[in-house]
Design an enzyme around this catalytic site. Structure first.
Site, PDB file in Angstrom:
ATOM      1  N   LYS B  88       4.591   3.024  -8.214  1.00 29.67           N
ATOM      2  CA  LYS B  88       4.384   1.701  -8.283  1.00 29.67           C
ATOM      3  C   LYS B  88       4.894   0.913  -9.407  1.00 29.67           C
ATOM      4  CE  LYS B  88       0.935  -1.753  -6.251  1.00 29.67           C
ATOM      5  NZ  LYS B  88      -0.254  -1.887  -5.897  1.00 29.67           N
ATOM      6  N   SER B 163      -0.536  -3.805  -0.890  1.00 30.06           N
ATOM      7  CA  SER B 163       0.458  -4.127  -1.949  1.00 30.06           C
ATOM      8  C   SER B 163       1.379  -3.126  -2.369  1.00 30.06           C
ATOM      9  CB  SER B 163      -0.036  -4.800  -3.060  1.00 30.06           C
ATOM     10  OG  SER B 163      -0.739  -3.970  -4.028  1.00 30.06           O
ATOM     11  N   SER B 187      -4.979  -1.837  -1.152  1.00 31.68           N
ATOM     12  CA  SER B 187      -3.427  -1.538  -1.468  1.00 31.68           C
ATOM     13  C   SER B 187      -2.723  -0.372  -1.406  1.00 31.68           C
ATOM     14  CB  SER B 187      -3.076  -2.379  -2.836  1.00 31.68           C
ATOM     15  OG  SER B 187      -3.163  -3.904  -2.428  1.00 31.68           O
TER      16      SER B 187
END
Lengths: 102, 507
Positions: B88, B163, B187
């Protein structure tokens, strides 16, 4: 209304976020809607309930030996700086007519 | 022999281990096949990556191959030897940008390796690139990224969740074998649910947060995405543990992989599995999610576990507590972006205040500004005692609920999300968006671990539905054991149909 346009301008100023006049109204509406949704928190009688600031109970303070360790070099620390001068961070004037806070 | 992108896309961590050991393919061939899969599926389709790091990946692959050639076994090299892995884009990786999906950090060059990154690299992983995310992780659909929209590989018209949407979509499409994400309110678990892969948020403190750009420091936790329970367990084994650079990180002696083996070989007979019936009447929950959840409960019972009805009386306040605590911590963490040391800076400001205000106004997107302003308001004097302090007290009550519940149960099951993946723009107002996280947020508040297990496709939408398995704090082994046993009762394709394009078929 929890947050008035006047209060929002003050909040934005202390958070150092410049808001344009035409952004104030919608930002106010969004914030007030979210704050409305926080209402369950205010319904509780919390007399005598200890707060939890951290999810791990009973954490102990962590100490380490005070020994020198390599960190970022000056050059590395400046890698991402928008403006530098003589190996230092460069900022606009903070003193004089053009500088300083409001 | 060479490895085709289609063959690569279906490999598990175990397949990679065996394949390298038997010299069916090299680590370099794995990396090359992975980049070929990315070439085929990324641009104009999934759009999961913010940057690719082929030089780093090929160098890591050559090191793995050199060690194999020198006589090392795969196990000696590390748990993730030769595994194409993505991070990420809030995780610092030397030699890459770390943008957090924000214009503010568009040109930010990583100056260190996050601990989770360095541990993965030390275990032999191949760093393939950095994955798209909601700006600073504020969002549930990856739509707030400043740079691009990531598409759900199961239906490109839909969001991947968020996310960590890029991390989930890259694994579901077969571009990556595994990825890392971070989870502050769901997330990891919610995008894993939307994309039909396994996503695991361990208990707070299991994985070091050092070098991962902070959102809510008392809530953030790093965890893996993969296409099987065994794979997320091996990834967690590789990245977990105490780190002197994160004083909240914990030593976790248990092997997560051992819990998976226990679930596969010994099953879950006699384990106590908790459910909260009223969760099935949660706002916005869809019939297909309820049906899939009930089916999972039947499987659990067939496996010999006991269903225990639990009560979490304060859970309804968790969403509100989260939207106090999260923005307040984010407000504090995001004050570091000063346009002086790093980050976006406007040209030609005449004084420092103006430079701060304009740079933060233009560098941050709408949702980020909203959360900063909300946090500042909630922490202002007079308001603090109405929301922030009471939210921390409610956090105590919520945590006590879970502690009590886990005296009666070894795991708790809920749906991961009340619905399957939605279309772009379909959910636009902030309070409705928050509802997609109602089952995941309370777990971050209490600090427990939670895992998304895909449990089939929704009857109506035809899209992946996820089951959330929650464990007592620091007993994440319970979660993996139940997940492994339950996974074996389903015959579920974890690769999205889009991956068919890799073998030349129509997507």
């Amino acid at each position: 209304m929890h947050v008035t346009p006047k209060a929002l301008r003050e909040i934005a100023a202390t958070a150092r976020i410049g808001l344009a006049d035409d952004e104030i109204e919608s930002a106010c509406r969004d914030l007030n809607l979210i704050i409305d949704s926080l209402e369950p928190i205010t319904r509780y009688d919390l007399e005598g309930v200890e707060p939890t600031f951290h999810p791990i109970a009973g954490l102990n303070n962590v100490m380490r030996e005070d020994v020198e360790k390599p960190g970022l070099t000056q050059e590395e620390a400046l890698t991402n700086a928008p403006a530098t001068q003589n190996g230092q961070f460069k900022i606009p004037p903070i003193l004089g007519d053009n500088g300083g806070d409001r | 022999m060479t490895l085709s992108p289609a063959e690569y896309a279906s490999l598990s961590l175990g397949d990679i281990r065996t394949g390298l050991d038997r010299r069916h393919f090299s680590a370099r061939e794995l990396a090359e096949a992975a980049f070929a899969a990315i070439e085929a599926l990324e641009a104009g389709r999934v759009e999961a990556f913010l940057s690719l790091t082929p030089e780093l990946a090929l160098r890591a692959a050559d090191e793995v191959d050199a060690q194999l050639a020198a006589g090392s076994g795969v196990a000696d090299i590390g748990l993730l030897a030769g595994v194409p892995l993505g991070f990420k884009d809030n995780m610092n990786l030397l030699g890459s940008y770390t943008t957090c999906g924000s214009r503010m950090l568009e040109n930010y060059e990583s100056t260190l390796n996050a601990t989770c990154v360095s541990k993965a690299l030390a275990a032999g992983a191949l760093p393939m690139g950095k994955l798209n995310m909601d700006e600073f992780a504020f969002g549930s659909s990856t739509e707030t990224s400043s740079f691009k929209k990531t598409h759900n590989p199961w239906d490109l018209e839909r969001v991947p969740g968020g996310s960590s949407g890029g991390s989930a979509a890259a694994v579901a499409s077969g571009m990556l074998t595994a990825s890392l994400g971070s989870d502050t309110g769901g997330s990891i678990r919610q995008p894993a649910s939307f994309c039909g892969v396994v996503g695991f948020k361990p208990s707070y403190g299991v994985v070091s947060r050092y070098g991962v750009v902070a959102f809510g420091s008392s809530l953030d936790q790093v965890g893996p995405f993969a296409r099987s329970v065994a794979d997320v367990a091996a990834l967690t084994d590789a990245i977990c543990g105490y780190d002197p650079l994160d004083c909240t990180s914990q030593d976790v002696p248990a092997s997560f992989s051992a819990s998976v083996v226990a679930g596969q070989s010994d099953g879950i007979k006699g384990m106590r599995v908790g459910v909260v019936s009223e969760y099935l009447e949660a706002p916005g929950i869809t019939t297909e999610v309820v049906l899939a959840f009930k089916e999972a409960l039947r499987h659990v019972q067939d496996l010999g576990a006991t269903i225990v009805e639990l009560e979490l009386p304060n859970a309804y306040a968790a969403l509100s507590a989260y939207y106090v605590i999260g923005p307040c911590e984010a407000f504090s963490n995001l004050s570091r972006f000063d346009a002086v040391r790093y980050g976006f800076c406007v040209e030609g400001a005449t004084n420092l205040t103006e430079q701060y205000e304009l740079s933060r106004a233009q560098g941050f997107g709408l949702e980020t500004k909203r959360r900063i302003l909300l946090g500042n308001y909630l922490l202002s004097s007079g308001v603090y005692t109405t929301y922030y302090y009471p939210a921390q007290q409610v956090r105590t009550l919520i945590t006590q609920d879970y502690r009590r519940a886990f005296e009666q149960a070894d795991v708790l099951l809920t749906p991961t999300s009340p619905r399957t993946a939605f279309r772009f723009g379909e959910v636009s107002d902030p309070t409705s968006m928050h509802l997609s996280d109602i089952f995941t947020i309370p777990i971050n508040i209490a600090g427990n671990g939670g895992l998304n297990l895909p449990v089939g496709l929704g009857e109506e939408s035809g899209l992946p539905v996820g089951l959330q398995i929650i464990g007592p704090q620091f007993k994440d082994g319970n979660i993996l054991r139940v997940a492994a046993a339950l996974e074996a009762t389903y015959d579920i394709e974890r690769l999205a149909p889009l991956s068919g394009a890799l073998s030349g078929g129509a997507a």
